[in-house]
Design a protein around this motif. Structure first.
Motif, PDB file in Angstrom:
ATOM      1  N   LYS A 153      -4.530 -12.654 -13.339  1.00  0.00           N
ATOM      2  CA  LYS A 153      -5.223 -13.309 -12.224  1.00  0.00           C
ATOM      3  C   LYS A 153      -5.039 -12.504 -10.936  1.00  0.00           C
ATOM      4  N   ASP A 154      -3.811 -12.029 -10.692  1.00  0.00           N
ATOM      5  CA  ASP A 154      -3.555 -11.219  -9.494  1.00  0.00           C
ATOM      6  C   ASP A 154      -4.323  -9.907  -9.535  1.00  0.00           C
ATOM      7  N   ARG A 155      -4.432  -9.319 -10.724  1.00  0.00           N
ATOM      8  CA  ARG A 155      -5.183  -8.067 -10.859  1.00  0.00           C
ATOM      9  C   ARG A 155      -6.661  -8.279 -10.534  1.00  0.00           C
ATOM     10  N   ALA A 156      -7.210  -9.397 -11.002  1.00  0.00           N
ATOM     11  CA  ALA A 156      -8.622  -9.696 -10.730  1.00  0.00           C
ATOM     12  C   ALA A 156      -8.852  -9.867  -9.226  1.00  0.00           C
ATOM     13  N   ILE A 157      -7.941 -10.562  -8.552  1.00  0.00           N
ATOM     14  CA  ILE A 157      -8.079 -10.765  -7.105  1.00  0.00           C
ATOM     15  C   ILE A 157      -7.934  -9.440  -6.367  1.00  0.00           C
ATOM     16  N   GLN A 158      -6.966  -8.620  -6.764  1.00  0.00           N
ATOM     17  CA  GLN A 158      -6.822  -7.300  -6.143  1.00  0.00           C
ATOM     18  C   GLN A 158      -8.088  -6.464  -6.342  1.00  0.00           C
ATOM     19  N   CYS A 159      -8.703  -6.610  -7.504  1.00  0.00           N
ATOM     20  CA  CYS A 159      -9.887  -5.813  -7.828  1.00  0.00           C
ATOM     21  C   CYS A 159     -11.055  -6.169  -6.922  1.00  0.00           C
ATOM     22  N   PHE A 160     -11.334  -7.475  -6.717  1.00  0.00           N
ATOM     23  CA  PHE A 160     -12.489  -7.769  -5.869  1.00  0.00           C
ATOM     24  C   PHE A 160     -12.179  -7.579  -4.384  1.00  0.00           C
ATOM     25  N   ILE A 161     -10.897  -7.613  -4.013  1.00  0.00           N
ATOM     26  CA  ILE A 161     -10.536  -7.221  -2.645  1.00  0.00           C
ATOM     27  C   ILE A 161     -10.780  -5.721  -2.464  1.00  0.00           C
ATOM     28  N   LYS A 162     -10.476  -4.971  -3.492  1.00  0.00           N
ATOM     29  CA  LYS A 162     -10.744  -3.523  -3.442  1.00  0.00           C
ATOM     30  C   LYS A 162     -12.243  -3.253  -3.279  1.00  0.00           C
ATOM     31  N   TYR A 163     -13.083  -4.056  -3.938  1.00  0.00           N
ATOM     32  CA  TYR A 163     -14.532  -3.907  -3.769  1.00  0.00           C
ATOM     33  C   TYR A 163     -14.922  -3.990  -2.292  1.00  0.00           C
ATOM     34  N   ALA A 164     -14.249  -4.873  -1.547  1.00  0.00           N
ATOM     35  CA  ALA A 164     -14.583  -5.085  -0.136  1.00  0.00           C
ATOM     36  C   ALA A 164     -13.944  -4.044   0.784  1.00  0.00           C
ATOM     37  N   LEU A 165     -12.770  -3.539   0.403  1.00  0.00           N
ATOM     38  CA  LEU A 165     -12.017  -2.628   1.278  1.00  0.00           C
ATOM     39  C   LEU A 165     -12.389  -1.163   1.080  1.00  0.00           C
ATOM     40  N   GLU A 166     -12.693  -0.767  -0.134  1.00  0.00           N
ATOM     41  CA  GLU A 166     -12.931   0.652  -0.418  1.00  0.00           C
ATOM     42  C   GLU A 166     -14.113   1.247   0.350  1.00  0.00           C
ATOM     43  N   PRO A 167     -15.253   0.538   0.506  1.00  0.00           N
ATOM     44  CA  PRO A 167     -16.354   1.125   1.287  1.00  0.00           C
ATOM     45  C   PRO A 167     -15.969   1.418   2.737  1.00  0.00           C
ATOM     46  N   VAL A 168     -15.075   0.607   3.306  1.00  0.00           N
ATOM     47  CA  VAL A 168     -14.605   0.861   4.670  1.00  0.00           C
ATOM     48  C   VAL A 168     -13.816   2.159   4.711  1.00  0.00           C
ATOM     49  N   TYR A 169     -12.880   2.321   3.777  1.00  0.00           N
ATOM     50  CA  TYR A 169     -12.087   3.551   3.750  1.00  0.00           C
ATOM     51  C   TYR A 169     -12.973   4.765   3.517  1.00  0.00           C
ATOM     52  N   GLU A 170     -13.947   4.642   2.613  1.00  0.00           N
ATOM     53  CA  GLU A 170     -14.842   5.765   2.320  1.00  0.00           C
ATOM     54  C   GLU A 170     -15.679   6.167   3.535  1.00  0.00           C
ATOM     55  N   ALA A 171     -15.902   5.223   4.452  1.00  0.00           N
ATOM     56  CA  ALA A 171     -16.719   5.515   5.635  1.00  0.00           C
ATOM     57  C   ALA A 171     -16.006   6.422   6.629  1.00  0.00           C
ATOM     58  N   TYR A 172     -14.657   6.455   6.577  1.00  0.00           N
ATOM     59  CA  TYR A 172     -13.937   7.307   7.531  1.00  0.00           C
ATOM     60  C   TYR A 172     -12.943   8.261   6.867  1.00  0.00           C
ATOM     61  N   ALA A 173     -12.841   8.224   5.552  1.00  0.00           N
ATOM     62  CA  ALA A 173     -11.819   9.004   4.843  1.00  0.00           C
ATOM     63  C   ALA A 173     -11.946  10.493   5.127  1.00  0.00           C
ATOM     64  N   SER A 174     -10.796  11.154   5.188  1.00  0.00           N
ATOM     65  CA  SER A 174     -10.775  12.598   5.384  1.00  0.00           C
ATOM     66  C   SER A 174     -11.511  13.296   4.248  1.00  0.00           C
ATOM     67  N   ARG A 175     -12.218  14.343   4.590  1.00  0.00           N
ATOM     68  CA  ARG A 175     -13.004  15.046   3.577  1.00  0.00           C
ATOM     69  C   ARG A 175     -12.130  15.832   2.599  1.00  0.00           C
ATOM     70  N   SER A 176     -10.848  15.976   2.896  1.00  0.00           N
ATOM     71  CA  SER A 176      -9.979  16.726   1.974  1.00  0.00           C
ATOM     72  C   SER A 176      -8.950  15.830   1.288  1.00  0.00           C
ATOM     73  N   SER A 177      -9.244  14.532   1.224  1.00  0.00           N
ATOM     74  CA  SER A 177      -8.431  13.603   0.437  1.00  0.00           C
ATOM     75  C   SER A 177      -9.138  13.391  -0.898  1.00  0.00           C
ATOM     76  N   TYR A 178      -8.466  13.699  -2.003  1.00  0.00           N
ATOM     77  CA  TYR A 178      -9.135  13.674  -3.302  1.00  0.00           C
ATOM     78  C   TYR A 178      -8.486  12.737  -4.321  1.00  0.00           C
ATOM     79  N   GLY A 179      -7.273  12.303  -4.095  1.00  0.00           N
ATOM     80  CA  GLY A 179      -6.597  11.476  -5.087  1.00  0.00           C
ATOM     81  C   GLY A 179      -7.029  10.022  -5.027  1.00  0.00           C
ATOM     82  N   PHE A 180      -7.287   9.430  -6.196  1.00  0.00           N
ATOM     83  CA  PHE A 180      -7.621   8.001  -6.318  1.00  0.00           C
ATOM     84  C   PHE A 180      -8.834   7.619  -5.466  1.00  0.00           C
TER      85      PHE A 180
END
Length: 516
Positions: free
Chosen positions: A126-153
């Protein structure tokens, strides 16, 4: 009346999964664009919308219970394989996340190559599922400003991108022979991140942020009631949180060439980094900048893994050895000695395993060796021909010794088959030195450039799967949708015979389509 198992199976399988994916991606694209446009109120509203969406929650449940590699790893709930009825029950339980508190973690240890053990905190399903859909919401924000030379995960990025960028920085026309390399690792990065600093960098609505906070503070069952610092390794959202905390460190040594052009001189894969230092530049100044950056986050450099070397001395990074030859100033990269020893020891361990027949052992090492060769397919494997011949010869001699226990007729028949089998394992592998095309630094899978990303999909794979994806024009043979760069893609054998690898018998499918 309680729903029957059959009705739950039908209900789960009849859900419009591809429609759900479209809904979630549209929201993620809008979040990505809104953050780039600095419309933070819109970002907040869209994140709330995504986190409360039925589509996101069902996709997250399917991801953690059906698609992820670690789907059968149990937390303190002891659940590993969920039925359709149990998946639908979890959906009901997480429909309202108001005031949700993360459960405690199950602690397991996995061995590291240096003899130490890495602790993993395993959340409940259950915790994994909640973390997963929170990641759906958070990852696009990080991708919008992420350094161009960050490649892991990060989606659609890999170690091959870093390998190609190291080549660009050290090749002869970049005067690689005059450069020094600072290679460093962060000490217990996941375990030491300062919570307050991290949460200040996380862009989420407050109600969702509180769930992330409870996940950070989740203790270990029967051992630790509460975590004071760090983020658990083993959580779905942990790598993303680590990237958010470290973002920007790879850019502190960049060189501005023109007004709008920057020369990238630092590259990071999770908590492993390399920086390129030109002749007469002050390496101590770089080190001070790094230490100051990390100190703000409660972190510090691991001195035992920090090295400053000349390019002609060479250095190991991500399983490769990189070096500039002093004689001709040519750049070379090939599997590091440590990496070779690890895979060769694994091969020897399998061949010596008496629980399996010799043919089964050879089948196992064929899979391992093929995967290893494919990881190094853009390296100069000609540099380690002697090592490759030695392991091939060792396997043949060991198998021949086992074969000598058979009678004379059996020995002569098996000897021929053995030689052919071992030859097929260790020979016929192709490699293309520095042949990988690195991803454009300003691109993200959330930028909605489907054509660019669909063309890059085959680059993530190798062998028959790559050729099949090309043949199908980067579309799933079942749902006819373009493959996205973070999709899990598998080969399906139409006649069910996994030994029949003729292309007419193969289809490239999404893992979800393959399971269906």
């Amino acid at each position: 009346m309680q729903p029957t198992h059959k009705s739950c199976v039908e209900e789960w399988n009849s859900l419009p999964w591809k429609q759900f994916e479209k809904i979630v991606f549209r929201l993620q694209y809008r979040i990505y664009k809104a953050y780039q446009n600095k419309d933070y109120n819109l970002v907040n509203r869209l994140q709330r919308c995504l986190a409360s969406s039925r589509a996101a929650k069902l996709l997250a449940i399917r991801q953690v219970t059906q698609l992820n590699q670690d789907k059968k790893t149990a937390g303190i709930d002891k659940k590993i394989a969920l039925t359709e009825k149990e998946r639908l029950q979890i959906f009901k339980e997480i429909s309202n996340i108001k005031g949700y508190k993360h459960s405690k973690l199950k602690l397991v240890f996995i061995p590291k190559s240096n003899g130490e053990k890495r602790p993993l905190g395993i959340p409940t399903i259950k915790d994994r599922a909640i973390q997963c859909f929170i990641k759906y919401a958070l990852e696009p924000v990080y991708e919008a400003y992420a350094s161009r030379s960050s490649y892991g995960f990060r989606p659609a990025r890999s170690t091959w991108d870093i390998q190609k960028n190291i080549f660009i920085n050290l090749k002869s026309d970049a005067k690689g022979i005059t450069k020094q390399i600072l290679e460093l690792d962060i000490e217990k990065c996941f375990d030491k991140i300062n919570h307050e600093k991290l949460m200040a960098m996380v862009q989420l609505p407050q109600n969702i942020k509180s769930i992330v906070w409870s996940a950070l503070k989740a203790g270990v069952l029967k051992e630790r009631p509460k975590r004071i610092e760090g983020t658990q390794q083993g959580g779905i959202i942990s790598p993303l949180l680590c990237n958010i905390a470290l973002d920007g460190i790879e850019d502190i040594w960049n060189e501005r060439i023109h007004k709008n052009k920057i020369y990238q001189r630092g590259f990071r894969y999770a908590d492993d980094m390399v920086f390129f230092i030109k002749c007469k530049e002050d390496a101590e100044l770089l080190r001070k900048k790094i230490d100051l950056f990390l100190a703000e986050r409660g972190l510090n450099v691991k001195e035992s893994k920090t090295k400053l070397v000349k390019s002609t001395e060479g250095f190991d990074f991500l399983g490769w050895h990189f070096k500039v030859k002093a004689k001709n100033e040519k750049f070379v990269s090939y599997p590091s000695k440590k990496n070779r020893i690890q895979v060769f020891d694994k091969i020897k361990q399998i061949i010596k395993d008496p629980r399996f027949k010799i043919e089964e052992r050879l089948d196992k090492i064929k899979i391992i060796y093929k995967g290893w060769r494919n990881y190094h397919q853009f390296s100069d494997m000609g540099q380690i021909n002697a090592s490759l011949w030695k392991i091939s010869d060792w396997v043949y001699k060991y198998c021949k010794k086992l074969n000598n226990k058979k009678n004379r007729v059996q020995r002569s028949i098996v000897k021929l088959k053995l030689a052919d089998n071992i030859h097929s394992i260790f020979n016929g592998h192709e490699y293309k030195v520095n042949g990988f095309t690195s991803v454009q630094s300003d691109k993200s899978i959330y930028d909605n450039d489907c054509l660019y990303w669909s063309k890059r999909v085959p680059n993530r794979f190798y062998g028959q799967l790559t050729k099949q994806i090309h043949k199908e024009k980067a579309k799933c043979a079942n749902c006819n949708l373009y493959f996205k760069n973070d999709d899990i893609i598998e080969l399906n054998h139409i006649d069910g015979n996994h030994k029949n690898n003729q292309y007419i018998n193969l289809m490239a499918l999404h893992r979800s389509c393959h399971q269906k």
